[in-house]
Design an enzyme around this catalytic site. Structure first.
Site, mmCIF file in Angstrom:
data_model
loop_
_atom_site.group_PDB
_atom_site.id
_atom_site.type_symbol
_atom_site.label_atom_id
_atom_site.label_comp_id
_atom_site.label_asym_id
_atom_site.label_seq_id
_atom_site.Cartn_x
_atom_site.Cartn_y
_atom_site.Cartn_z
ATOM 1 N N GLY A 17 24.195 78.631 -52.129
ATOM 2 C CA GLY A 17 23.887 80.619 -51.717
ATOM 3 C C GLY A 17 25.028 81.412 -52.448
ATOM 4 C CE1 TYR A 137 18.686 68.005 -49.206
ATOM 5 C CE2 TYR A 137 19.259 66.357 -51.119
ATOM 6 C CZ TYR A 137 19.277 67.664 -50.566
ATOM 7 O OH TYR A 137 20.146 68.692 -51.442
ATOM 8 C CE LYS A 141 16.785 70.139 -51.002
ATOM 9 N NZ LYS A 141 16.599 71.727 -50.905
ATOM 10 N NE ARG A 210 27.227 59.827 -57.202
ATOM 11 C CZ ARG A 210 27.054 59.089 -57.611
ATOM 12 N NH1 ARG A 210 26.941 57.837 -58.175
ATOM 13 N NH2 ARG A 210 26.037 57.690 -55.690
HETATM 14 P P1 GDP Z 1 26.105 61.155 -53.842
HETATM 15 O O1 GDP Z 1 26.805 61.163 -54.882
HETATM 16 O O2 GDP Z 1 24.814 61.228 -52.815
HETATM 17 O O3 GDP Z 1 26.231 58.991 -53.395
HETATM 18 O O4 GDP Z 1 27.376 61.630 -52.629
HETATM 19 P P2 GDP Z 1 28.572 61.498 -52.418
HETATM 20 O O5 GDP Z 1 29.738 62.883 -52.859
HETATM 21 O O6 GDP Z 1 28.346 61.360 -50.882
HETATM 22 O O7 GDP Z 1 29.146 60.437 -52.533
HETATM 23 C C1 GDP Z 1 29.918 59.943 -54.223
HETATM 24 C C2 GDP Z 1 30.731 59.020 -54.211
HETATM 25 O O8 GDP Z 1 31.677 58.648 -53.601
HETATM 26 C C3 GDP Z 1 29.468 57.591 -53.597
HETATM 27 O O9 GDP Z 1 29.920 56.670 -54.233
HETATM 28 C C4 GDP Z 1 30.653 57.425 -52.328
HETATM 29 O O10 GDP Z 1 30.911 56.156 -51.911
HETATM 30 C C5 GDP Z 1 31.790 57.495 -53.146
HETATM 31 N N1 GDP Z 1 33.005 58.587 -51.960
HETATM 32 C C6 GDP Z 1 34.484 57.738 -52.407
HETATM 33 N N2 GDP Z 1 35.734 58.565 -51.195
HETATM 34 C C7 GDP Z 1 34.619 59.310 -50.537
HETATM 35 C C8 GDP Z 1 34.458 60.762 -49.609
HETATM 36 O O11 GDP Z 1 35.564 60.518 -48.799
HETATM 37 N N3 GDP Z 1 33.550 61.215 -49.048
HETATM 38 C C9 GDP Z 1 32.427 60.493 -49.445
HETATM 39 N N4 GDP Z 1 31.391 61.561 -49.504
HETATM 40 N N5 GDP Z 1 32.008 60.122 -50.818
HETATM 41 C C10 GDP Z 1 33.181 59.058 -51.273
#
Ligand code: GDP
Length: 325
Positions: A17, A137, A141, A210
């Protein structure tokens, strides 16, 4: 959208936003309406109705949502499904009742099946099982997309749905438990450097892939969509398909690769270690954005540049959770 359109940005203090408000202001839109959470609780249907009846905006950007990273989604599944369903149901219904014809509903790339072919096309929606770590979630959506589509068919509205991939930028959530991987890693490397720690711990194996979209690029895409002439939009999809548009950056990398880039930008010498007790989530999430690029939109901010901007904003302490505060 006209320059003097009354535009309500729901969720203007969040990552998405706030980028929308910046993007709209930069393009000369001055008649913006916003409400903080304290001023308007979007879960309260009556309050939402009163707000829409009083303000009568012409255009709505629905960027308000309960969001979080993999751990938050697993810890608070009830909040994620209930709050998102309530917010979007209230806003869509009351917006329509107040005469709003143009609306943009923001979603997420996790609406798509866990194991679908990559890059993910809009048409893969509902073709397979979802990733369990964020199913509540994602389902909320998906219901929002279905609702926009249904309103368009029944009421002749122009409610569009934009699905950005993992977003980052100024105003991100740097909470290590609640946030997403990118802000978490910026904070972890920054703190490791400040405290002279030898290691930074990544959750999971580091192998999931990602794609990350800078928030200002996402806002640019949304404003571009809302400004498309009717004919151009009509050519892009038929009423037989959901009004769905992917927003991506075009490239993905492993979480380990992301960590190496952040480590370099933060100038940390910590070693990366893995906590494999934490979930990996979906193995890959790369969006096919050919639909949006055929309509003339391209991302502008490279991952390297976006990370530098995000880190600069983190260090300035303008983000909600900052170690210096
Ligand atoms: P996602 O894209 O919905 O899976 O959400 P996230 O951004 O939370 O996580 C993406 C990936 O990053 C997953 O495989 C997590 O296990 C990995 N990851 C590695 N280190 C971290 C961390 O410190 N925080 C989070 N949130 N994810 C992590």
């Amino acid at each position: 959208m006209k320059q003097d359109s009354k535009i309500y940005v729901a969720g203007h203090r969040g990552l998405a936003g706030s980028a929308l408000v910046r993007g709209l202001q930069a393009r000369g839109y001055r008649n913006l309406v916003t409400r903080t959470h304290a001023e308007l609780d979007l879960i309260d249907q009556r309050a939402v109705r009163e707000f829409f009846q009083r303000e009568r905006p012409g255009v709505v950007f629905l960027a308000a949502a309960k969001v979080g990273g993999i751990a938050a989604n697993e810890s608070y599944p009830a909040d994620f499904i209930f709050q998102n369903l309530a917010i979007q149901t209230n806003v869509l219904e009351e917006a329509w009742k107040a005469g709003v014809r143009e609306l943009l509903f923001l979603g997420t790339a996790c609406i798509y099946p866990r194991d679908c072919p990559q890059p993910i096309k809009e048409e893969y929606l509902l073709t397979g099982p979802l990733e369990p770590t964020n199913r509540p979630y994602a389902l909320a959506k998906i219901a929002g997309i279905e609702m926009c589509w249904a309103f368009n068919r029944q009421y002749g509205t122009r409610y569009l749905c934009a699905m950005p991939n993992n977003m980052y930028g100024p105003g991100d959530n740097y909470d290590l438990q609640a946030g997403h991987v990118l802000p978490a890693l910026i904070r972890k490397f920054h703190e490791a450097k400040a405290r002279r720690e030898k290691t930074v711990t990544l959750w999971g194996s580091g192998t999931p892939r990602r794609e990350f979209v800078y928030s200002d690029d996402m806002a640019d895409a949304c404003i571009h969509l809302m400004n498309l002439p009717e004919q151009q939009l009509a050519a892009a999809f038929s009423p037989q398909q959901p009004p769905l548009f992917n927003i991506g950056h075009g490239k993905d990398q492993t979480i380990r690769e992301l960590a190496e880039i952040i480590k370099r930008i933060v100038e940390s010498d910590a070693d990366i270690v893995h906590d494999r007790s934490k979930p990996d989530g979906t193995p890959q999430k790369l969006l096919d954005t050919s639909k949006l690029s055929a309509l003339g939109w391209r991302p502008r901010v490279s991952l390297e540049e976006g990370l530098r901007l995000a880190y600069a904003s983190f260090k300035m302490g303008t983000d909600p959770i900052f170690p210096g505060r």
